[in-house]
Design a protein around this motif. Structure first.
Motif, mmCIF file in Angstrom:
data_model
loop_
_atom_site.group_PDB
_atom_site.id
_atom_site.type_symbol
_atom_site.label_atom_id
_atom_site.label_comp_id
_atom_site.label_asym_id
_atom_site.label_seq_id
_atom_site.Cartn_x
_atom_site.Cartn_y
_atom_site.Cartn_z
ATOM 1 N N GLU A 202 2.897 -0.646 9.727
ATOM 2 C CA GLU A 202 2.732 -1.333 8.453
ATOM 3 C C GLU A 202 3.768 -0.816 7.467
ATOM 4 O OE1 GLU A 202 -0.829 -2.368 5.305
ATOM 5 O OE2 GLU A 202 -1.038 -0.633 6.590
ATOM 6 N N CYS B 114 -1.981 3.744 3.909
ATOM 7 C CA CYS B 114 -1.696 3.188 5.238
ATOM 8 C C CYS B 114 -2.130 4.147 6.344
ATOM 9 C CB CYS B 114 -0.194 2.886 5.382
ATOM 10 S SG CYS B 114 0.363 1.514 4.367
ATOM 11 N N PHE C 24 5.039 0.280 3.916
ATOM 12 C CA PHE C 24 4.339 0.869 2.788
ATOM 13 C C PHE C 24 5.287 0.963 1.611
ATOM 14 C CE2 PHE C 24 6.144 4.253 5.311
ATOM 15 C CZ PHE C 24 6.816 4.996 4.364
ATOM 16 N N ARG D 27 0.842 -1.187 0.000
ATOM 17 C CA ARG D 27 0.000 0.000 0.000
ATOM 18 C C ARG D 27 0.880 1.240 0.000
ATOM 19 N NH1 ARG D 27 -4.100 -2.500 4.348
ATOM 20 N NH2 ARG D 27 -5.807 -2.909 2.925
#
Length: 176
Positions: free
Chosen positions: A74, A55, A76, A50
């Motif tokens: 997360e 995100c 990215f 992503r």
């Protein structure tokens, strides 16, 4: 059903979302027909990426949700996948070849003692490893440390023994 949802998200969310896709252990491009129906047979493996903005949007929407672990960050973008691809490529090479020299010699089809971009692409493909042009370019950037356009055995051996840092975003050689 899960794969269908991932394909839907991949189409809906901005950016290049699917990286390093394999189908039955072979590199693979997901066909558009799979948006309507995913086959019930076979094994698909992929990295779902992503963009940073996506995100952040998701993080904001689920802020405070106990299902989202505290401190979870997360990844990215796609750079982490390229580093991961180097690790996976080397791992597959080590499955096919018992040493750095063995791998180099199998790829050096003309026996010239150095590898060019085409020899590397074709040699890896024959071992079941397909790299897209950008992935091959990234690999050449790591392999060809002197920038000469050819990969000598010493450069190949450096890659074979290299420590590749995935989370830190850097490539470093053991002992340096």
């Amino acid at each position: 059903r899960i794969m269908q949802e991932l394909l839907y998200l991949g189409e809906k969310e901005p950016g290049k979302n699917f990286m390093d896709v394999t189908y039955n252990d072979r590199d693979f491009m997901i066909p558009a027909s799979w948006l309507k129906e995913v086959p019930n047979r076979g094994r698909v493996v992929l990295f779902y990426c992503r963009e940073m903005a996506t995100c952040k949007q998701i993080r904001k929407k689920h802020d405070g949700d106990p299902a989202w672990p505290a401190g979870c960050i997360e990844r990215f973008g796609t750079e982490w996948v390229q580093r991961m691809r180097l690790i996976v490529t080397r791992m597959k090479l080590r499955e096919w070849c018992h040493s750095s020299r063995d791998a180099f010699d199998k790829i050096d089809r003309d026996g010239g003692g150095s590898l060019n971009r085409t020899e590397i692409a074709v040699g890896l493909f024959k071992m079941g490893i397909w790299l897209s042009p950008p992935e091959l370019g990234a690999m050449m950037g790591v392999l060809d440390s002197d920038g000469g356009g050819e990969v000598e055995y010493e450069e190949w051996n450096r890659f074979w023994n290299m420590h590749i840092e995935v989370q830190g975003g850097k490539l470093e050689v053991d002992g340096e």
